[in-house]
Design an enzyme around this catalytic site. Structure first.
Site, short mmCIF file in Angstrom:
data_model
loop_
_atom_site.label_atom_id
_atom_site.label_comp_id
_atom_site.label_asym_id
_atom_site.label_seq_id
_atom_site.Cartn_x
_atom_site.Cartn_y
_atom_site.Cartn_z
N HIS A 204 1.08 -1.15 -0.11
CA HIS A 204 -0.05 0.06 -0.06
C HIS A 204 0.89 1.17 0.07
O HIS A 204 1.96 1.40 0.64
CB HIS A 204 -0.88 -0.19 1.26
CG HIS A 204 -1.99 1.09 1.31
ND1 HIS A 204 -1.66 2.51 1.60
CD2 HIS A 204 -3.35 0.91 0.87
CE1 HIS A 204 -2.70 3.01 1.59
NE2 HIS A 204 -3.75 2.23 1.13
N CYS A 242 -3.63 2.80 -4.69
CA CYS A 242 -4.81 3.53 -4.09
C CYS A 242 -4.66 4.84 -4.63
O CYS A 242 -3.70 5.68 -4.36
CB CYS A 242 -4.04 3.62 -2.56
SG CYS A 242 -5.35 4.48 -1.45
N HIS A 269 -7.56 0.56 -4.73
CA HIS A 269 -8.41 1.15 -3.68
C HIS A 269 -8.92 2.57 -4.47
O HIS A 269 -7.85 3.26 -5.00
CB HIS A 269 -7.92 1.92 -2.53
CG HIS A 269 -7.29 0.79 -1.53
ND1 HIS A 269 -6.59 1.01 -0.59
CD2 HIS A 269 -7.61 -0.38 -1.50
CE1 HIS A 269 -6.48 0.11 0.01
NE2 HIS A 269 -6.91 -1.14 -0.40
N ASP A 314 -12.95 3.59 -1.58
CA ASP A 314 -12.14 3.73 -0.56
C ASP A 314 -13.19 4.53 0.54
O ASP A 314 -14.21 4.53 0.56
CB ASP A 314 -10.96 4.21 -0.86
CG ASP A 314 -9.89 4.16 0.04
OD1 ASP A 314 -9.83 3.42 1.03
OD2 ASP A 314 -8.72 4.42 -0.22
N HIS A 315 -12.35 5.51 1.12
CA HIS A 315 -13.09 6.18 2.22
C HIS A 315 -14.23 7.05 1.80
O HIS A 315 -14.25 7.49 0.65
CB HIS A 315 -12.10 7.24 2.81
CG HIS A 315 -10.79 7.02 3.38
ND1 HIS A 315 -9.66 7.74 3.55
CD2 HIS A 315 -10.33 5.43 3.66
CE1 HIS A 315 -8.61 6.80 3.95
NE2 HIS A 315 -9.20 5.62 3.97
N TYR A 328 -15.02 4.97 6.95
CA TYR A 328 -15.53 3.53 6.91
C TYR A 328 -17.16 3.34 7.06
O TYR A 328 -17.44 2.27 7.90
CB TYR A 328 -14.64 2.64 7.41
CG TYR A 328 -13.38 2.47 6.73
CD1 TYR A 328 -13.18 1.80 5.30
CD2 TYR A 328 -12.28 3.24 7.00
CE1 TYR A 328 -12.11 1.62 4.90
CE2 TYR A 328 -11.20 3.18 6.58
CZ TYR A 328 -10.88 2.41 5.29
OH TYR A 328 -9.69 2.27 4.68
C1 DNO Z 1 -6.53 3.52 5.25
C2 DNO Z 1 -6.02 2.43 4.52
C3 DNO Z 1 -4.68 1.89 5.27
C4 DNO Z 1 -4.27 0.61 4.59
C5 DNO Z 1 -3.03 0.00 5.14
C6 DNO Z 1 -2.40 -1.12 4.17
O1 DNO Z 1 -7.82 3.77 5.03
O2 DNO Z 1 -5.95 2.33 3.16
O3 DNO Z 1 -4.84 1.72 6.73
O4 DNO Z 1 -5.15 -0.38 5.03
O5 DNO Z 1 -1.93 1.03 4.90
O6 DNO Z 1 -1.53 -1.90 5.18
#
Ligand code: DNO
Length: 351
Positions: A204, A242, A269, A314-315, A328
């Site tokens: 990530h 991401c 993501h 994602d978020h 989340y």
């Molecule tokens: C945040 C996430 C991160 C991700 C970690 C992977 O929302 O994208 O916490 O899960 O960095 O290890």
């Protein structure tokens, strides 16, 4: 592409699996054993119980986010081999349970970082936001004092906060180059077990994509990732793409980065950010026009390189009065999934 949602497990998540199952097009969740501290072995029984619980809800466990990496491995201390052995055992257990995607990060001390958990947007929704001045204004002492349990973001390893001073000490002499070497050492040790079970490791990006609090960060842009892909040139060494993390740095051209990594993106993501002025951004809804990214171009690039792994909204913003873990909640991520569905259907029919 398989559309998925991140789910923190029934003991931690506010959202039950049956609700996720009702989002059109979502076939799986990305989950973890949230209470197993970094460095400990994931027991077989708990791993298969997680798979069963998810399958019983009509979904699949499409991958793990995250199996966190112990700081001894990141900092390369004399204890690292013991923790790498534990990580390999965990991968064996995951492989035996049929799981073949593991997302992890190699950020020292902090995982993703934001300075505000609920900035109010003009429509009344609240979002996570980042302001560099706020970070720069924190002396280490003030930072340690402000890091109470209120400020542990989803996915963080809370046990790290208990030793934060000594953790900073551990990384005192770790340069970005040294951190990179430690990452390569770790991945090389994992490749045999990853090949045996066909487990794809997906690093990530650092979020934000630059050094914070004087700590080294190395997965911030295309040069760093390509270097890592070449250093351990095995398809099982890959990337979580991401958009919201790489995209914190406006000089990262997201569609171009995706097109430069065919075959090495194992997990995606997608989310949108809105830049307000240099050093200040907030998270937006997934819709392109609500933020600063061209989401069509991002999904199209993933489609064009033949990416067929799990993708997740994602978020999300907090909307409609929902109370959930920052970023989340259910509602805005469900809207994100619907939007990804729409983009994908249109892109695939254009062909
Ligand atoms: C945040 C996430 C991160 C991700 C970690 C992977 O929302 O994208 O916490 O899960 O960095 O290890």
């Amino acid at each position: 592409m398989k559309i998925t949602l991140r789910w923190f497990g029934s003991n931690f998540d506010t959202i039950p699996l049956w609700k996720i199952r009702q989002i059109p097009g979502v076939s799986g969740v990305i989950s973890t054993l949230y209470d197993v501290p970094a460095g400990e072995i994931w027991e077989k029984e708990r791993t298969s119980a997680l798979v069963n619980e998810i399958n019983e809800s009509g979904l699949e466990l499409s991958g793990i986010e995250s199996v966190n990496v112990h700081d001894a491995i990141k900092a390369g201390t004399h204890e690292r081999d013991r923790f790498i052995e534990n990580y390999i055992k965990t991968l064996e257990h995951l492989g035996e349970a049929g799981i073949n995607l593991v997302c992890y990060n190699f950020m020292p001390v902090f995982d993703w970082t934001r300075t505000e958990l609920a900035r109010v947007r003009p429509d009344g929704s609240t979002v996570l936001a980042y302001n560099q001045q706020a970070v720069d204004a924190l002396t280490p002492e003030k930072m340690f004092a402000s890091l109470d349990s209120e400020f542990v973001l989803p996915g963080w390893e809370p046990e790290r906060m208990e030793n934060i001073k000594s953790l900073f000490e551990t990384y005192r002499d770790i340069t970005p180059e040294k951190l990179f070497e430690n990452l390569v050492y770790f991945l090389k040790a994992l490749m045999p077990v990853c090949n045996k079970y066909d487990i794809k490791m997906a690093v990530h990006p650092d979020d934000p994509a630059w050094s914070v609090f004087g700590l080294p960060r190395i997965i911030t842009g295309l040069d760093g990732i390509k270097r890592l892909m070449n250093a351990v040139d095995d398809v099982h060494n890959g990337v979580t793409f991401c958009s919201g993390s790489y995209g914190t740095n406006p000089s990262n051209n997201l569609p171009e980065m995706i097109r430069a990594l065919p075959g090495r993106i194992h997990f995606a993501h997608v989310r949108n950010l809105k830049f307000n002025f240099p050093g200040d951004f907030e998270e937006a809804s997934h819709l392109s026009s609500d933020g600063s990214f061209d989401m069509y171009a991002i999904i199209k690039a993933l489609f064009d390189i033949g990416f067929n792994g799990p993708i997740r909204p994602d978020h999300g913003r907090m909307i409609w009065g929902e109370a959930a873990m920052p970023g989340y909640g259910l509602y805005d991520r469900a809207l994100g999934a619907a939007y990804i569905n729409g983009l994908l259907e249109a892109i695939s029919k254009e062909k």
